[in-house]
Design a protein around this motif. Structure first.
Motif, mmCIF file in Angstrom:
data_model
loop_
_atom_site.group_PDB
_atom_site.id
_atom_site.type_symbol
_atom_site.label_atom_id
_atom_site.label_comp_id
_atom_site.label_asym_id
_atom_site.label_seq_id
_atom_site.Cartn_x
_atom_site.Cartn_y
_atom_site.Cartn_z
ATOM 1 N N PRO A 16 71.260 33.912 45.301
ATOM 2 C CA PRO A 16 72.450 34.979 45.314
ATOM 3 C C PRO A 16 73.668 34.771 46.107
ATOM 4 C CG PRO A 16 70.741 36.254 46.370
ATOM 5 C CD PRO A 16 70.218 34.723 45.929
ATOM 6 N N SER A 17 73.481 34.147 47.038
ATOM 7 C CA SER A 17 74.602 33.729 48.127
ATOM 8 C C SER A 17 75.282 32.479 47.473
ATOM 9 C CB SER A 17 74.325 33.494 49.651
ATOM 10 O OG SER A 17 73.212 32.247 49.539
ATOM 11 N N ASP A 18 74.854 31.803 46.559
ATOM 12 C CA ASP A 18 75.613 30.527 46.042
ATOM 13 C C ASP A 18 76.616 31.036 44.880
ATOM 14 O OD1 ASP A 18 74.367 28.920 47.823
ATOM 15 O OD2 ASP A 18 72.933 28.243 46.587
ATOM 16 N N PHE A 19 77.873 30.758 44.955
ATOM 17 C CA PHE A 19 78.720 31.245 43.904
ATOM 18 C C PHE A 19 78.784 30.029 42.882
ATOM 19 C CE2 PHE A 19 83.095 30.982 42.103
ATOM 20 C CZ PHE A 19 83.063 32.014 41.557
ATOM 21 N N LYS B 129 80.750 40.873 41.066
ATOM 22 C CA LYS B 129 79.847 41.449 40.089
ATOM 23 C C LYS B 129 79.086 40.684 39.149
ATOM 24 C CE LYS B 129 81.838 46.245 40.321
ATOM 25 N NZ LYS B 129 82.293 47.074 39.521
ATOM 26 N N ILE B 130 78.943 39.408 39.582
ATOM 27 C CA ILE B 130 78.301 38.138 38.700
ATOM 28 C C ILE B 130 76.833 38.050 39.417
ATOM 29 C CG2 ILE B 130 77.969 35.801 37.912
ATOM 30 C CD1 ILE B 130 81.081 35.350 38.055
ATOM 31 N N MET C 261 74.250 38.053 34.554
ATOM 32 C CA MET C 261 74.997 39.525 34.133
ATOM 33 C C MET C 261 76.149 39.394 34.712
ATOM 34 S SD MET C 261 72.338 40.786 32.269
ATOM 35 C CE MET C 261 72.647 42.401 32.367
ATOM 36 N N PHE C 262 77.183 40.202 34.196
ATOM 37 C CA PHE C 262 78.646 40.308 34.707
ATOM 38 C C PHE C 262 79.296 41.413 34.185
ATOM 39 C CE2 PHE C 262 79.315 37.215 31.441
ATOM 40 C CZ PHE C 262 80.491 37.388 30.875
ATOM 41 N N ILE D 174 79.244 45.718 30.580
ATOM 42 C CA ILE D 174 78.363 44.741 30.936
ATOM 43 C C ILE D 174 77.846 43.809 29.923
ATOM 44 C CG2 ILE D 174 75.965 44.316 31.833
ATOM 45 C CD1 ILE D 174 77.671 46.077 33.813
ATOM 46 N N VAL D 175 77.925 42.490 30.309
ATOM 47 C CA VAL D 175 77.579 41.248 29.532
ATOM 48 C C VAL D 175 76.256 40.677 30.091
ATOM 49 C CG1 VAL D 175 78.415 38.947 28.569
ATOM 50 C CG2 VAL D 175 80.081 41.012 29.112
ATOM 51 N N LYS D 176 75.364 40.348 29.088
ATOM 52 C CA LYS D 176 74.111 39.673 29.456
ATOM 53 C C LYS D 176 74.417 38.359 28.702
ATOM 54 C CE LYS D 176 69.258 39.636 28.804
ATOM 55 N NZ LYS D 176 68.185 40.604 28.346
#
Length: 326
Positions: A10-13, A52-53, A61-62, A77-79
């Motif tokens: 989760p820390s990787d953008f 929020k990604i 999700m974003f 919300i987009v899946k």
């Protein structure tokens, strides 16, 4: 393809994901015109916050924040399911099975918007649009892409690891409404629902490895052996009974089931007062919906999500479900 599945850090953008995040299936683009047509006619500007990604194993999700001329905002919300953006899976067959499940959810939400399904629409978040590439591409997973745009539940709903008796009754009532709506309407040739049916588990060689897997589980929780001297035999017994259990379940598969009815896919209203005008409970994630035995959903929901202090209420909750179903 063929690598070991690994959850994204989760820390990787992911710059590539962010740069293509507005691309939709079939060469559509999520621009202002698209949002005005499909989400909110009043929107004049929008933003996709990087923070929020949420990257996942099965989807990314974003949030899309839409704003109108009066500076009133609305979140969507987009899946987003694009296989080339997801972690690897062990084999092509597993990828194809995954795409089949995604197609199930895409089609379910499309059908939910049809008039004949209006009476069960309130069991789910508001669905704005459900998009996917042509089914002809499903055998080539890396060529597919899917997007579902839905109501943001964050301000009004919560997810919980364990449900109270009152919350469990909401779940049982909602399952009864879902099952009753589709009762005896699906042809026997329609695909089975749930990830936990034998035909779908064979791809993972789980039946052959049941005894080994169970004993590894007991090794991690040795106190289980205190419960019964034959506790280590459970794996081999399940393996020997699997075909018979599957046959019994298949014989009663007479409605559409959620297929993954557990806490992670349940949303409970924060405020259930009439003034709040909020549905007390909603389902999400219909990837494993399909023809099934209704008690598959009931048993799975109660055994995985009911708070430990209410386990003695299981029989009463099953009776409550049957009463509501009738």
């Amino acid at each position: 393809m063929g690598g070991k599945e690994k959850y994204p850090d989760p820390s990787d953008f992911d710059k590539n994901l962010y740069s293509s995040i507005q691309k939709l299936p079939n060469n559509e683009v999520m621009d202002l015109k698209f949002l005005q047509k499909n989400i909110w006619s009043e929107v004049v500007t929008f933003d996709i916050p990087r923070e929020k990604i949420i990257r996942g194993m099965q989807a990314n999700m974003f949030t899309v924040t839409c704003v109108n001329k009066d500076n009133i905002s609305r979140n969507v919300i987009v899946k987003r399911i694009v296989p080339t953006e997801l972690p690897e899976k062990p084999s092509l067959d597993i990828w194809r099975g995954f795409i089949t499940s995604v197609r199930t959810e895409i089609d379910f939400y499309k059908e939910l918007l049809e008039r004949e399904n209006e009476e069960i629409r309130k069991l789910f978040p508001r669905i704005y649009t459900s998009l996917g590439t042509s089914p002809e591409l499903d055998n080539s997973p890396m060529k597919t892409s899917f997007s579902i745009m839905m109501q943001d539940l964050g301000s009004d709903y919560i997810q919980k690891p364990g449900m109270s008796e009152r919350e469990a009754r909401s779940v049982m009532e909602s399952l009864a409404r879902l099952h009753a709506h589709y009762w005896a309407k699906l042809p026997e040739t329609s695909p089975r629902g749930s990830f936990w049916v034998l035909e779908k588990r064979r791809a993972f060689s789980e039946l052959e490895n049941t005894d080994t897997t169970w004993n590894e589980f007991v090794n991690r929780f040795p106190d289980l052996e205190i419960l019964h001297p034959d506790v280590r035999k459970i794996g081999s017994v399940l393996s020997s009974k699997a075909e018979a259990l599957e046959a019994t379940t298949a014989q009663g598969a007479n409605t559409l089931i959620h297929g993954d009815a557990k806490g992670w896919n349940f949303f409970f209203a924060k405020d259930e007062s009439p003034a709040h005008k909020c549905q007390p409970f909603l389902f999400i994630d219909m990837q494993w919906a399909g023809r099934g035995h209704p008690l598959q959903d009931v048993a799975y929901a109660l055994t995985t999500t009911l708070d430990e202090n209410n386990l003695d209420k299981i029989d009463d909750l099953v009776d409550f479900y049957i009463d509501r179903l009738g």
